[in-house]
Design a protein around this motif. Structure first.
Motif, PDB file in Angstrom:
ATOM      1  N   GLU A 208      42.893  52.472  31.756  1.00  0.00           N
ATOM      2  CA  GLU A 208      42.523  51.088  32.008  1.00  0.00           C
ATOM      3  C   GLU A 208      42.842  50.737  33.456  1.00  0.00           C
ATOM      4  O   GLU A 208      43.973  50.869  33.897  1.00  0.00           O
ATOM      5  CB  GLU A 208      43.271  50.142  31.068  1.00  0.00           C
ATOM      6  N   ILE A 209      41.815  50.290  34.155  1.00  0.00           N
ATOM      7  CA  ILE A 209      41.992  49.901  35.548  1.00  0.00           C
ATOM      8  C   ILE A 209      41.978  48.382  35.708  1.00  0.00           C
ATOM      9  O   ILE A 209      42.446  47.828  36.704  1.00  0.00           O
ATOM     10  CB  ILE A 209      40.885  50.542  36.426  1.00  0.00           C
ATOM     11  N   PHE A 210      41.423  47.698  34.659  1.00  0.00           N
ATOM     12  CA  PHE A 210      41.344  46.233  34.704  1.00  0.00           C
ATOM     13  C   PHE A 210      41.274  45.704  33.275  1.00  0.00           C
ATOM     14  O   PHE A 210      40.530  46.221  32.447  1.00  0.00           O
ATOM     15  CB  PHE A 210      40.094  45.790  35.475  1.00  0.00           C
ATOM     16  N   VAL A 211      42.066  44.670  32.997  1.00  0.00           N
ATOM     17  CA  VAL A 211      42.053  44.009  31.694  1.00  0.00           C
ATOM     18  C   VAL A 211      41.754  42.538  31.934  1.00  0.00           C
ATOM     19  O   VAL A 211      42.526  41.845  32.604  1.00  0.00           O
ATOM     20  CB  VAL A 211      43.383  44.185  30.940  1.00  0.00           C
ATOM     21  N   GLY A 212      40.635  42.066  31.389  1.00  0.00           N
ATOM     22  CA  GLY A 212      40.215  40.685  31.630  1.00  0.00           C
ATOM     23  C   GLY A 212      40.408  39.798  30.420  1.00  0.00           C
ATOM     24  O   GLY A 212      40.411  40.259  29.276  1.00  0.00           O
ATOM     25  N   GLY A 213      40.549  38.522  30.669  1.00  0.00           N
ATOM     26  CA  GLY A 213      40.678  37.553  29.593  1.00  0.00           C
ATOM     27  C   GLY A 213      39.346  37.087  29.050  1.00  0.00           C
ATOM     28  O   GLY A 213      39.293  36.260  28.156  1.00  0.00           O
ATOM     29  N   GLY A 214      38.252  37.618  29.566  1.00  0.00           N
ATOM     30  CA  GLY A 214      36.921  37.259  29.101  1.00  0.00           C
ATOM     31  C   GLY A 214      35.911  38.226  29.663  1.00  0.00           C
ATOM     32  O   GLY A 214      36.177  38.957  30.631  1.00  0.00           O
ATOM     33  N   VAL A 215      34.717  38.258  29.056  1.00  0.00           N
ATOM     34  CA  VAL A 215      33.679  39.179  29.500  1.00  0.00           C
ATOM     35  C   VAL A 215      33.240  38.865  30.929  1.00  0.00           C
ATOM     36  O   VAL A 215      32.910  39.769  31.701  1.00  0.00           O
ATOM     37  CB  VAL A 215      32.480  39.144  28.538  1.00  0.00           C
ATOM     38  N   THR A 216      33.276  37.592  31.303  1.00  0.00           N
ATOM     39  CA  THR A 216      32.901  37.230  32.671  1.00  0.00           C
ATOM     40  C   THR A 216      33.814  37.912  33.684  1.00  0.00           C
ATOM     41  O   THR A 216      33.354  38.430  34.716  1.00  0.00           O
ATOM     42  CB  THR A 216      32.967  35.705  32.859  1.00  0.00           C
ATOM     43  N   ALA A 217      35.123  37.941  33.392  1.00  0.00           N
ATOM     44  CA  ALA A 217      36.077  38.596  34.289  1.00  0.00           C
ATOM     45  C   ALA A 217      35.850  40.101  34.324  1.00  0.00           C
ATOM     46  O   ALA A 217      35.923  40.732  35.392  1.00  0.00           O
ATOM     47  CB  ALA A 217      37.507  38.283  33.853  1.00  0.00           C
ATOM     48  N   VAL A 218      35.569  40.697  33.155  1.00  0.00           N
ATOM     49  CA  VAL A 218      35.317  42.141  33.100  1.00  0.00           C
ATOM     50  C   VAL A 218      34.059  42.487  33.890  1.00  0.00           C
ATOM     51  O   VAL A 218      34.032  43.462  34.664  1.00  0.00           O
ATOM     52  CB  VAL A 218      35.186  42.609  31.638  1.00  0.00           C
ATOM     53  N   ALA A 219      32.998  41.692  33.722  1.00  0.00           N
ATOM     54  CA  ALA A 219      31.765  41.940  34.472  1.00  0.00           C
ATOM     55  C   ALA A 219      31.992  41.820  35.969  1.00  0.00           C
ATOM     56  O   ALA A 219      31.436  42.578  36.767  1.00  0.00           O
ATOM     57  CB  ALA A 219      30.685  40.966  34.022  1.00  0.00           C
ATOM     58  N   ALA A 220      32.860  40.874  36.367  1.00  0.00           N
ATOM     59  CA  ALA A 220      33.171  40.716  37.789  1.00  0.00           C
ATOM     60  C   ALA A 220      33.891  41.947  38.321  1.00  0.00           C
ATOM     61  O   ALA A 220      33.623  42.408  39.445  1.00  0.00           O
ATOM     62  CB  ALA A 220      34.025  39.468  37.997  1.00  0.00           C
ATOM     63  N   ALA A 221      34.797  42.512  37.513  1.00  0.00           N
ATOM     64  CA  ALA A 221      35.506  43.726  37.927  1.00  0.00           C
ATOM     65  C   ALA A 221      34.549  44.899  38.069  1.00  0.00           C
ATOM     66  O   ALA A 221      34.667  45.719  38.990  1.00  0.00           O
ATOM     67  CB  ALA A 221      36.607  44.052  36.915  1.00  0.00           C
ATOM     68  N   VAL A 222      33.584  44.980  37.146  1.00  0.00           N
ATOM     69  CA  VAL A 222      32.565  46.035  37.225  1.00  0.00           C
ATOM     70  C   VAL A 222      31.768  45.908  38.514  1.00  0.00           C
ATOM     71  O   VAL A 222      31.564  46.889  39.251  1.00  0.00           O
ATOM     72  CB  VAL A 222      31.634  45.966  35.995  1.00  0.00           C
ATOM     73  N   MET A 223      31.323  44.689  38.824  1.00  0.00           N
ATOM     74  CA  MET A 223      30.511  44.480  40.019  1.00  0.00           C
ATOM     75  C   MET A 223      31.332  44.640  41.295  1.00  0.00           C
ATOM     76  O   MET A 223      30.770  44.911  42.370  1.00  0.00           O
ATOM     77  CB  MET A 223      29.872  43.092  39.974  1.00  0.00           C
ATOM     78  N   ALA A 224      32.667  44.506  41.184  1.00  0.00           N
ATOM     79  CA  ALA A 224      33.540  44.723  42.339  1.00  0.00           C
ATOM     80  C   ALA A 224      33.799  46.200  42.591  1.00  0.00           C
ATOM     81  O   ALA A 224      34.474  46.564  43.567  1.00  0.00           O
ATOM     82  CB  ALA A 224      34.863  43.992  42.141  1.00  0.00           C
ATOM     83  N   GLY A 225      33.256  47.068  41.723  1.00  0.00           N
ATOM     84  CA  GLY A 225      33.404  48.505  41.922  1.00  0.00           C
ATOM     85  C   GLY A 225      34.708  49.076  41.427  1.00  0.00           C
ATOM     86  O   GLY A 225      35.101  50.170  41.850  1.00  0.00           O
ATOM     87  N   MET A 226      35.375  48.382  40.497  1.00  0.00           N
ATOM     88  CA  MET A 226      36.669  48.871  40.022  1.00  0.00           C
ATOM     89  C   MET A 226      36.537  49.989  39.004  1.00  0.00           C
ATOM     90  O   MET A 226      37.433  50.827  38.877  1.00  0.00           O
ATOM     91  CB  MET A 226      37.482  47.716  39.440  1.00  0.00           C
ATOM     92  N   GLY A 227      35.452  49.996  38.234  1.00  0.00           N
ATOM     93  CA  GLY A 227      35.307  51.030  37.218  1.00  0.00           C
ATOM     94  C   GLY A 227      34.127  50.770  36.306  1.00  0.00           C
ATOM     95  O   GLY A 227      33.193  50.063  36.669  1.00  0.00           O
ATOM     96  N   VAL A 228      34.219  51.339  35.101  1.00  0.00           N
ATOM     97  CA  VAL A 228      33.144  51.320  34.118  1.00  0.00           C
ATOM     98  C   VAL A 228      33.556  50.439  32.948  1.00  0.00           C
ATOM     99  O   VAL A 228      34.749  50.344  32.631  1.00  0.00           O
ATOM    100  CB  VAL A 228      32.844  52.751  33.626  1.00  0.00           C
ATOM    101  N   SER A 229      32.580  49.812  32.301  1.00  0.00           N
ATOM    102  CA  SER A 229      32.875  49.022  31.113  1.00  0.00           C
ATOM    103  C   SER A 229      31.767  49.191  30.082  1.00  0.00           C
ATOM    104  O   SER A 229      30.600  49.408  30.431  1.00  0.00           O
ATOM    105  CB  SER A 229      33.040  47.546  31.463  1.00  0.00           C
ATOM    106  N   ALA A 230      32.152  49.109  28.800  1.00  0.00           N
ATOM    107  CA  ALA A 230      31.193  49.133  27.696  1.00  0.00           C
ATOM    108  C   ALA A 230      30.771  47.696  27.420  1.00  0.00           C
ATOM    109  O   ALA A 230      31.570  46.895  26.921  1.00  0.00           O
ATOM    110  CB  ALA A 230      31.820  49.760  26.453  1.00  0.00           C
ATOM    111  N   LEU A 231      29.521  47.363  27.729  1.00  0.00           N
ATOM    112  CA  LEU A 231      29.054  45.991  27.605  1.00  0.00           C
ATOM    113  C   LEU A 231      27.594  45.957  27.141  1.00  0.00           C
ATOM    114  O   LEU A 231      26.863  46.930  27.304  1.00  0.00           O
ATOM    115  CB  LEU A 231      29.158  45.254  28.951  1.00  0.00           C
ATOM    116  N   ALA A 232      27.205  44.822  26.567  1.00  0.00           N
ATOM    117  CA  ALA A 232      25.792  44.592  26.267  1.00  0.00           C
ATOM    118  C   ALA A 232      25.064  44.262  27.564  1.00  0.00           C
ATOM    119  O   ALA A 232      25.599  43.535  28.408  1.00  0.00           O
ATOM    120  CB  ALA A 232      25.657  43.446  25.273  1.00  0.00           C
ATOM    121  N   PRO A 233      23.869  44.778  27.776  1.00  0.00           N
ATOM    122  CA  PRO A 233      23.150  44.544  29.039  1.00  0.00           C
ATOM    123  C   PRO A 233      22.995  43.071  29.403  1.00  0.00           C
ATOM    124  O   PRO A 233      23.061  42.716  30.578  1.00  0.00           O
ATOM    125  CB  PRO A 233      21.786  45.200  28.795  1.00  0.00           C
ATOM    126  N   ARG A 234      22.808  42.191  28.407  1.00  0.00           N
ATOM    127  CA  ARG A 234      22.576  40.782  28.729  1.00  0.00           C
ATOM    128  C   ARG A 234      23.817  40.084  29.276  1.00  0.00           C
ATOM    129  O   ARG A 234      23.725  38.994  29.821  1.00  0.00           O
ATOM    130  CB  ARG A 234      22.080  40.021  27.494  1.00  0.00           C
TER     131      ARG A 234
END
Length: 285
Positions: A208-234
């Motif tokens: 785990e490189i990032f733990v978010g309190g919501g999907v919005t935070a996780v998506a932001a970490a993904v777009m910041a180039g921190m790592g990979v996440s399992a998410l729905a495309p929408r």
């Protein structure tokens, strides 16, 4: 001789067709059949003496007359609802729990659809993980929940089977000699558990490189180039890249989204049906 008044149910059916772009989804929103919706539209068109909807094998579109009638139809139903509320003393309240992995960027539009269905309904929405929300529902703290399928449960109405993928930011590259960096939601997120188990079963080291309190935070970490996440495309911002095939990551299953509800009065059920139909419309793109 005065002309016949418009059938408000037919006007409401027309609005559902226009806003959801589908006779099938309009039927879902009104808890009736596609044939009944078509019949209401036909009667409304006969009463107005013009075609409101142009239907083709692939699409449903407003005619020129339908587009001109749309705002007037909304005003007519809003005036009707205001007249009802003028003599109604108590406002009804509905408390809905929505999984964070389900409540995507279309949430404002979903709330607007419920409000349009019943402007006098007080809507309270709580966002959280599916498991805790279901527990709150079982304790009767929530009237309805929209959550991911939970193991051991067979109740609930299926809204959609949603695809999932492994996503990273544009230009992100994995260093082969390091564990896969994973951005996740905090426990007890079921998607987080599923992703970890699949990676373990495939023998792929991860951390785990990032733990978010919501999907919005996780998506932001993904777009910041921190790592990979399992998410729905929408759930992802424009530009996110699916990297599962390139990194030979395990295939993620489609995950069902279910509605659990105990509301019984007709107006609350109608508002919830409008929400469910709008969600299906958004999730299916």
């Amino acid at each position: 001789m005065a002309e016949r008044p418009l059938d408000l149910d037919a006007v409401r059916a027309f609005l559902h067709i226009a806003e959801l772009g589908s006779f099938t989804r309009a039927a879902e929103a009104t808890r009736t059949t596609q044939a009944a919706v078509s019949l209401k539209l036909k009667r409304l068109e006969e009463r107005l003496g013009c075609r409101l909807i142009e239907r083709t094998p692939r699409s449903v579109e407003l005619s020129a007359r339908g587009a001109a009638f749309l705002d007037h139809a909304r005003e007519l139903l809003a005036a009707h609802d205001r007249a009802i509320s003028a003599v109604t003393t108590a406002r009804r309240r509905m408390t809905i729990g929505i999984s964070d992995h389900v409540a995507g960027p279309e949430l404002p539009a979903l709330i607007a659809r419920m409000n349009a269905q019943d402007p006098e309904l007080v809507i309270e929405i709580r966002i959280g993980s599916s498991g805790p929300l279901l527990n709150s529902y079982d304790r009767r703290e929530l009237d309805s929940v929209i959550v991911r399928l939970q193991s051991g449960r067979s109740d609930g109405e299926l809204l959609v089977d949603e695809p999932f993928g492994w996503f990273a930011g544009p230009g992100w590259q994995h260093r082969p000699d390091e564990p896969l960096p994973l951005a996740t939601l905090a426990e007890p997120c079921g998607v987080r558990v599923m992703a970890g188990r699949l990676l373990d079963a495939a023998g792929i080291p991860w951390t785990e490189i990032f733990v978010g309190g919501g999907v919005t935070a996780v998506a932001a970490a993904v777009m910041a180039g921190m790592g990979v996440s399992a998410l729905a495309p929408r759930m992802l911002p424009f530009g996110a890249v699916e990297v599962g095939e390139r990194l030979r990551l395990p295939l993620l299953p489609r995950l069902p989204v279910l509605l659990h509800s105990r509301v019984r009065d007709d107006r609350s059920r109608a508002a919830l049906a409008a929400l469910a139909a709008a969600f299906r419309n958004a999730a299916r793109g």
